[in-house]
Design an enzyme around this catalytic site. Sequence first.
Site, PDB file in Angstrom:
ATOM      1  N   THR A 199      27.531 -22.232 -96.836  1.00 18.20           N
ATOM      2  CA  THR A 199      26.425 -21.021 -96.292  1.00 18.20           C
ATOM      3  C   THR A 199      26.610 -20.723 -94.927  1.00 18.20           C
ATOM      4  O   THR A 199      27.158 -21.279 -94.206  1.00 18.20           O
ATOM      5  CB  THR A 199      24.975 -21.652 -96.561  1.00 18.20           C
ATOM      6  OG1 THR A 199      24.138 -20.514 -96.237  1.00 18.20           O
ATOM      7  CG2 THR A 199      24.704 -22.767 -95.797  1.00 18.20           C
ATOM      8  N   ARG A 200      26.286 -19.209 -94.644  1.00 18.91           N
ATOM      9  CA  ARG A 200      26.220 -18.631 -93.445  1.00 18.91           C
ATOM     10  C   ARG A 200      25.061 -17.971 -93.151  1.00 18.91           C
ATOM     11  O   ARG A 200      25.044 -17.290 -92.375  1.00 18.91           O
ATOM     12  CB  ARG A 200      27.497 -17.775 -93.212  1.00 18.91           C
ATOM     13  CG  ARG A 200      27.411 -16.727 -94.436  1.00 18.91           C
ATOM     14  CD  ARG A 200      28.528 -15.755 -94.402  1.00 18.91           C
ATOM     15  NE  ARG A 200      28.040 -14.492 -95.457  1.00 18.91           N
ATOM     16  CZ  ARG A 200      27.670 -13.445 -95.294  1.00 18.91           C
ATOM     17  NH1 ARG A 200      26.906 -13.127 -93.984  1.00 18.91           N
ATOM     18  NH2 ARG A 200      27.695 -12.607 -96.102  1.00 18.91           N
ATOM     19  N   HIS A 204      16.808 -20.455 -97.740  1.00 13.21           N
ATOM     20  CA  HIS A 204      15.270 -20.175 -98.181  1.00 13.21           C
ATOM     21  C   HIS A 204      14.939 -20.797 -99.349  1.00 13.21           C
ATOM     22  O   HIS A 204      15.956 -21.746-100.071  1.00 13.21           O
ATOM     23  CB  HIS A 204      15.114 -18.817 -98.253  1.00 13.21           C
ATOM     24  CG  HIS A 204      15.236 -18.070 -97.005  1.00 13.21           C
ATOM     25  ND1 HIS A 204      14.518 -18.078 -95.764  1.00 13.21           N
ATOM     26  CD2 HIS A 204      16.418 -17.076 -96.590  1.00 13.21           C
ATOM     27  CE1 HIS A 204      14.883 -17.561 -94.927  1.00 13.21           C
ATOM     28  NE2 HIS A 204      16.113 -16.927 -95.134  1.00 13.21           N
ATOM     29  N   HIS A 207      17.765 -20.711-102.287  1.00 11.80           N
ATOM     30  CA  HIS A 207      19.107 -21.552-102.036  1.00 11.80           C
ATOM     31  C   HIS A 207      18.685 -22.960-102.567  1.00 11.80           C
ATOM     32  O   HIS A 207      19.528 -23.758-102.962  1.00 11.80           O
ATOM     33  CB  HIS A 207      19.446 -21.530-100.696  1.00 11.80           C
ATOM     34  CG  HIS A 207      19.481 -19.984-100.099  1.00 11.80           C
ATOM     35  ND1 HIS A 207      19.131 -19.183 -99.251  1.00 11.80           N
ATOM     36  CD2 HIS A 207      20.654 -19.052-100.369  1.00 11.80           C
ATOM     37  CE1 HIS A 207      19.333 -18.063 -99.169  1.00 11.80           C
ATOM     38  NE2 HIS A 207      20.258 -18.004 -99.780  1.00 11.80           N
ATOM     39  N   GLY A 291      28.676 -19.302-105.597  1.00 10.97           N
ATOM     40  CA  GLY A 291      27.301 -18.446-106.088  1.00 10.97           C
ATOM     41  C   GLY A 291      27.811 -16.908-106.458  1.00 10.97           C
ATOM     42  O   GLY A 291      29.248 -16.766-106.414  1.00 10.97           O
ATOM     43  N   ARG A 292      27.086 -16.004-106.536  1.00  7.45           N
ATOM     44  CA  ARG A 292      27.522 -14.623-106.795  1.00  7.45           C
ATOM     45  C   ARG A 292      27.823 -14.174-105.545  1.00  7.45           C
ATOM     46  O   ARG A 292      27.417 -14.249-104.438  1.00  7.45           O
ATOM     47  CB  ARG A 292      26.277 -13.820-107.130  1.00  7.45           C
ATOM     48  CG  ARG A 292      25.625 -14.003-108.472  1.00  7.45           C
ATOM     49  CD  ARG A 292      24.358 -13.273-108.608  1.00  7.45           C
ATOM     50  NE  ARG A 292      23.808 -12.960-107.260  1.00  7.45           N
ATOM     51  CZ  ARG A 292      23.326 -11.840-106.891  1.00  7.45           C
ATOM     52  NH1 ARG A 292      23.080 -10.795-108.038  1.00  7.45           N
ATOM     53  NH2 ARG A 292      22.841 -11.444-105.755  1.00  7.45           N
ATOM     54  N   HIS A 294      30.316 -14.632-103.568  1.00  2.00           N
ATOM     55  CA  HIS A 294      30.627 -15.611-102.636  1.00  2.00           C
ATOM     56  C   HIS A 294      31.475 -14.901-101.343  1.00  2.00           C
ATOM     57  O   HIS A 294      32.739 -14.409-101.814  1.00  2.00           O
ATOM     58  CB  HIS A 294      31.500 -16.934-103.380  1.00  2.00           C
ATOM     59  CG  HIS A 294      31.526 -18.200-102.319  1.00  2.00           C
ATOM     60  ND1 HIS A 294      30.999 -18.972-102.588  1.00  2.00           N
ATOM     61  CD2 HIS A 294      32.507 -18.291-101.289  1.00  2.00           C
ATOM     62  CE1 HIS A 294      31.276 -19.969-101.565  1.00  2.00           C
ATOM     63  NE2 HIS A 294      32.354 -19.584-100.896  1.00  2.00           N
ATOM     64  N   VAL A 436      29.929   2.825 -62.549  1.00  2.00           N
ATOM     65  CA  VAL A 436      30.643   1.822 -63.024  1.00  2.00           C
ATOM     66  C   VAL A 436      31.877   1.887 -62.507  1.00  2.00           C
ATOM     67  O   VAL A 436      32.642   1.080 -62.167  1.00  2.00           O
ATOM     68  CB  VAL A 436      30.748   1.828 -64.484  1.00  2.00           C
ATOM     69  CG1 VAL A 436      31.756   0.758 -65.244  1.00  2.00           C
ATOM     70  CG2 VAL A 436      29.306   1.492 -64.933  1.00  2.00           C
TER      71      VAL A 436
END
Length: 589
Positions: A199-200, A204, A207, A291-292, A294, A436
């Site tokens: 996972t990234r 929740h 998951h 997963g879907r 991915h 700058v």
Amino acid sequence: MSFDDAAHGGPLKPLLVDNERAVALKREAVDLPSWFLTANQVCDLELLLNGSFSPLTGYLGSEDLESIYENVRLADGTVWPIPITLGVNPEFVKEQGLREGARVALRHPEGMVLAVLTISEVYEPDRIREAEAVFGTADDGHPGVFDLLHYGHAMRLAGPVEGVELPPHHHFLHLRQTPTRLRELFRNTGSEKVLAFQTRNPMHRAHVAMVTRAAEQVGADILIHPVVGATTVGDVDAVTRIRCYQSVLHYLPERTRVSLLPLAMRMAGPREAVWHAIIRRNHGCTHFVIGRDHAGPKHRKTGEPLYGMYDAQELVARFADELGIQPVPMEEVVYSKSAKAYRAASEVTDASDILRLSGTELRRRLRQGAEIPDWFSFPEVLATLRKRYPARNKQGFTVFFTGLPSSGKSTLAAILEARLMEVQDRPITLLDGDIVRKNLSSELTFSKEHRDLNILRIGFVAKQITKNGGVALCAPIAPYAVVRRKVRDAVAEDGGFLLVHVSTPLEVCEARDRKGLYAKARKGILKGFTGVDDPYEAPDDADLVIDTSQHTAQEAVEIILKELDRERYIELKDTDEEFPRGLEAEAHA
Ligand code: PPS
């Protein structure tokens, strides 16, 4: 399954040498050319050295790449989907006279020698071809393609590496296990089957429901194995996510472990999924959740997914026999109102029974401090996210003006600074182009390279200001689109970012010619002047476009203030309007 040395394509291959050799390599490195690794290169090297990328023994050369592009395999036939390469600047190759047989010290950005590379090939990659083969597109709206084309280097070095030490980490050390260590832990605790979950994102309820369900299906213990190297633009930072993972552990089955993976993701969808499976195989896992969609990103501009929902599952299935790890493809899980629980989407036939909350909606609610329903997430996770992402009126922000010389950037920035002082109390820093150039960038010319460097410096300062809750107002020409996007991505990690294109037409800017520079440029006295004989790439991602030939400067600034108010960075009251109704009435009286 037994936790022996078997890994992908042979035995597990950590590339760290013993102490004696490490001392000798460090001594040798004193006289070797040094390449200072980028943050993403540090991630790649760490995973090469600790065996996560077994059977690779170093950086890949052109023959392996050709085979990866064409067949998703190394030249020797082993399945391998993603190029693991070392990009360097052409100047470095030239200055150091690098060729086959030369050795290079690979250093952490802080200076430590992490490994020594023996060069087997120096080559110039065809990055467009690589993008098309690996990502399926060369469109830089794909974040992986953007990185490859705009952060990647023009030359590459291939060859075996000898590892001196792993890159240092300073936080969550107890959660950082190498493949060897994880295998040991699995063996010692009698975990015969381990299902890895990549996972990234924060986890929740959906998951947790999905991974629990997958583990029950195959009767395995769980490894939550989040990526904590580079992920993609807009993702929640790693530290915040790690806090979230720790806090959801007690909602997961007892035999669940969390370990952190310092991977630099490429967001290559199907190929990335195959790579993720191999990496988990190398960590001793027996099963892997796919997963879907991915590792599939969305297009930066259109917001459309770049891969089909099930492309990753299909590609992994194609190679499953050779991966030594069992893919566990998972359907989407959805919340069923009637069951008050998460169910596989195919089990809930009545669409009106389903509750959903998209990632975009979640971010909106966090931004606005709005309610997030309990069915969606855990109180601990929401509390952590709310702390990290306070409502926008408590965050810092940057307003970045871009436009031709004399388009009105500096004037608008100065008036905006004054008006912001009236209506809100964050400290404000004005980074005007000319100022700058006199201070931060005094040694730079107006070449493309130096202009980009100038903008990156301004972006760096703006990011620090934004991160610390202040307001940065930047007003350079910033003629190039790619570097503007790099700045946006960097600043947006820490707060708000608003790109204002001051689109005043060239003729008007030239007629104003406040500093007489257009006149000089037309006479050929000044060369490479933006708008005359140097390019200006008009943004197609501006949050506001303001033509100062159509508005007074005061009106233009009110438009910007209204936008900041609409986005909730500031809160304008009626009395904050430039001509409050009462005064106007008096003026007309
Ligand atoms: S850049 O491209 O963003 O780095 O340029 P910037 O630092 O904003 O430029 C600051 C001012 O330098 C003056 N100047 C030039 N501009 C463009 N091209 C060339 N060759 C050049 N030489 C000097 C110019 O007045 C810029 O200020 P503004 O405020 O835009 O008029």
